[in-house]
Scaffold this active site. Structure first.
Site, mmCIF file in Angstrom:
data_model
loop_
_atom_site.group_PDB
_atom_site.id
_atom_site.type_symbol
_atom_site.label_atom_id
_atom_site.label_comp_id
_atom_site.label_asym_id
_atom_site.label_seq_id
_atom_site.Cartn_x
_atom_site.Cartn_y
_atom_site.Cartn_z
ATOM 1 N N GLY A 157 0.697 -1.454 -0.500
ATOM 2 C CA GLY A 157 0.186 0.190 0.047
ATOM 3 C C GLY A 157 0.924 1.323 0.583
ATOM 4 N N ALA A 158 1.952 1.453 -0.534
ATOM 5 C CA ALA A 158 3.616 1.956 -0.443
ATOM 6 C C ALA A 158 3.171 3.124 -2.124
ATOM 7 C CB ALA A 158 4.036 1.810 -0.829
ATOM 8 N N VAL A 211 -2.700 -7.789 -2.235
ATOM 9 C CA VAL A 211 -2.692 -8.150 -0.977
ATOM 10 C C VAL A 211 -3.591 -9.421 -0.802
ATOM 11 C CG1 VAL A 211 -1.190 -6.469 -0.224
ATOM 12 C CG2 VAL A 211 -3.491 -6.783 0.416
ATOM 13 N N ASN A 231 0.978 -2.430 5.047
ATOM 14 C CA ASN A 231 0.711 -1.273 5.556
ATOM 15 C C ASN A 231 -0.813 -1.086 4.818
ATOM 16 O OD1 ASN A 231 0.560 1.884 5.684
ATOM 17 N ND2 ASN A 231 0.486 1.765 3.493
ATOM 18 N N SER A 274 -4.097 -0.292 14.376
ATOM 19 C CA SER A 274 -4.969 1.368 14.014
ATOM 20 C C SER A 274 -5.044 1.194 16.331
ATOM 21 C CB SER A 274 -6.275 1.483 13.036
ATOM 22 O OG SER A 274 -6.793 2.686 13.851
ATOM 23 N N ASN A 295 -14.614 0.988 17.620
ATOM 24 C CA ASN A 295 -15.438 2.384 16.804
ATOM 25 C C ASN A 295 -16.282 2.642 16.455
ATOM 26 O OD1 ASN A 295 -14.508 5.008 16.558
ATOM 27 N ND2 ASN A 295 -13.941 5.348 15.004
ATOM 28 N N TYR A 317 -13.600 -2.681 10.273
ATOM 29 C CA TYR A 317 -11.865 -2.071 10.232
ATOM 30 C C TYR A 317 -11.417 -2.481 12.118
ATOM 31 C CZ TYR A 317 -8.838 1.740 9.796
ATOM 32 O OH TYR A 317 -7.337 1.665 10.147
HETATM 33 P P1 NAP Z 1 -4.557 5.704 2.383
HETATM 34 O O1 NAP Z 1 -4.094 6.768 1.593
HETATM 35 O O2 NAP Z 1 -5.893 5.415 1.545
HETATM 36 O O3 NAP Z 1 -3.595 4.598 1.249
HETATM 37 C C1 NAP Z 1 -3.823 2.887 1.725
HETATM 38 C C2 NAP Z 1 -2.814 2.135 0.634
HETATM 39 O O4 NAP Z 1 -3.001 1.023 0.416
HETATM 40 C C3 NAP Z 1 -3.246 2.608 -0.757
HETATM 41 O O5 NAP Z 1 -2.604 3.406 -1.710
HETATM 42 C C4 NAP Z 1 -4.437 1.752 -0.943
HETATM 43 O O6 NAP Z 1 -3.943 1.775 -2.866
HETATM 44 C C5 NAP Z 1 -3.608 0.409 -1.200
HETATM 45 N N1 NAP Z 1 -4.324 -0.674 -1.200
HETATM 46 C C6 NAP Z 1 -6.009 -0.805 -0.657
HETATM 47 N N2 NAP Z 1 -6.205 -2.062 -0.983
HETATM 48 C C7 NAP Z 1 -4.842 -2.467 -1.014
HETATM 49 C C8 NAP Z 1 -4.854 -4.172 -1.900
HETATM 50 N N3 NAP Z 1 -5.486 -5.301 -1.830
HETATM 51 N N4 NAP Z 1 -3.367 -4.909 -2.269
HETATM 52 C C9 NAP Z 1 -2.003 -3.709 -1.621
HETATM 53 N N5 NAP Z 1 -3.227 -2.403 -1.706
HETATM 54 C C10 NAP Z 1 -4.008 -1.852 -1.508
HETATM 55 O O7 NAP Z 1 -4.800 5.403 3.471
HETATM 56 P P2 NAP Z 1 -2.975 5.584 5.013
HETATM 57 O O8 NAP Z 1 -4.198 6.216 5.639
HETATM 58 O O9 NAP Z 1 -2.160 5.839 4.223
HETATM 59 O O10 NAP Z 1 -2.761 4.249 5.855
HETATM 60 C C11 NAP Z 1 -2.276 2.996 5.782
HETATM 61 C C12 NAP Z 1 -2.241 2.350 7.338
HETATM 62 O O11 NAP Z 1 -3.103 3.081 7.679
HETATM 63 C C13 NAP Z 1 -3.552 1.704 6.361
HETATM 64 O O12 NAP Z 1 -3.535 0.475 7.101
HETATM 65 C C14 NAP Z 1 -4.745 1.992 7.381
HETATM 66 O O13 NAP Z 1 -5.899 1.163 8.199
HETATM 67 C C15 NAP Z 1 -4.391 2.458 8.480
HETATM 68 N N6 NAP Z 1 -4.311 3.925 9.372
HETATM 69 C C16 NAP Z 1 -4.640 4.699 8.612
HETATM 70 C C17 NAP Z 1 -4.773 5.869 10.141
HETATM 71 C C18 NAP Z 1 -5.555 7.535 9.382
HETATM 72 O O14 NAP Z 1 -6.222 8.013 10.167
HETATM 73 N N7 NAP Z 1 -4.925 7.641 8.368
HETATM 74 C C19 NAP Z 1 -5.669 5.473 11.124
HETATM 75 C C20 NAP Z 1 -5.330 4.527 11.814
HETATM 76 C C21 NAP Z 1 -4.226 3.654 10.919
HETATM 77 P P3 NAP Z 1 -6.133 2.284 -3.298
HETATM 78 O O15 NAP Z 1 -5.895 3.618 -2.646
HETATM 79 O O16 NAP Z 1 -5.495 2.501 -5.010
HETATM 80 O O17 NAP Z 1 -6.711 1.540 -2.777
#
Ligand code: NAP
Length: 242
Positions: free
Chosen positions: A13-14, A59, A85, A137, A144, A150
């Protein structure tokens, strides 16, 4: 000073958000990064620049994960660091939640962590070195409303982390989780101003976090220096959950 010279890191997810920032930081500290994502890049490993590569990887697809990891091992020899991630949300109150929304979230956030870890671990075990950091998270720790799917996936990641940590500790591999609080990325940008203000009020440090806040903690756990830390959950949440 942390450094990743001579090490290869796979980050799922990078293409954007937290995953991209983690990859950028590992690269800036001397590591070679493989940035895996759902839509960006191709199924074949593509060179982005001197120290970073991109690969399309869903993934949730165990065969694709297995083949891609084989490709990476053939190219780099070892994968020293894995950051699980990739993650999605499909929020909704439980009584109205569709089966598909439950399955998609569990499949990406939990099955995906299992598939990629399983594919990478044999090589790490052979090499007697590895660092796995799973992104959970804060809501996986505290619950939540509206995020039953989630939260279940992120709490599952914590249990998975502790079990695998025990399985592989004697092989020089550590497995830890990072539990971010509210972080400014695409995932959270849909929140309206009122919701953001309310959130900030719940955070003792008084601000929403950044991807850098998370990447700093991930890099520490992914470093050689963190070799005596395993099975832990590092909360990076501005104090909103203690
Ligand atoms: P993001 O900006 O939506 O990035 C997540 C990335 O994962 C996106 O590039 C997405 O691709 C990719 N992805 C989704 N499904 C996938 C799959 N099946 N295989 C490979 N890649 C996939 O989210 P983020 O906020 O950076 O979050 C990153 C991590 O942190 C996640 O695990 C999230 O649950 C966790 N997290 C985030 C927060 C927050 O407040 N942002 C808080 C707690 C935890 P597409 O966009 O192309 O679908």
């Amino acid at each position: 000073m942390l450094e990743f010279e001579g090490q290869t890191a796979l980050i799922t997810g990078a293409a954007q958000g937290i995953g991209k920032t983690i990859a950028d930081k590992i690269e800036s500290l001397g590591g070679v990064t493989v940035r895996a994502d759902f839509r960006d890049w191709d199924n074949q490993l593509a060179k982005i620049d001197e120290h970073s590569y991109g690969i399309r990887l869903d993934v949730t697809d165990p065969e694709q994960v297995k083949n891609s990891v084989q490709q990476l091992i053939a190219e780099f020899g070892n994968i020293d660091i894995l950051v699980n991630n990739a993650g999605i949300t499909r929020d909704g109150l439980l009584v109205r939640m569709k089966d598909e929304d439950w399955k998609q979230v569990l499949s990406t956030n939990l099955d995906g962590v299992f598939y990629v870890s399983r594919a990478v671990l044999p090589r790490m075990m052979k090499n007697r070195y590895g660092r796995i950091v799973n992104i959970s998270s804060v809501v996986g720790q505290m619950g939540n409303p509206g995020q039953g799917n989630y939260v279940a996936s992120k709490a599952g990641v914590i249990g998975f982390t502790k079990s695998v940590a025990r399985e592989v500790a004697s092989r020089g591999i550590t497995v830890n989780a990072v539990a971010p609080g509210y972080i400014a990325t695409k995932m959270t940008e849909e929140l309206n101003e009122k919701a953001k203000e309310q959130l900030e009020g719940m955070i003792p440090i008084g601000r929403i976090g950044t991807s850098d806040d998370i990447a700093n903690g991930v890099c520490f756990l992914a470093s050689r220096e963190a070799g005596y830390i395993t099975g832990q959950v590092l909360g990076i949440n501005g104090g909103m959950y203690m």
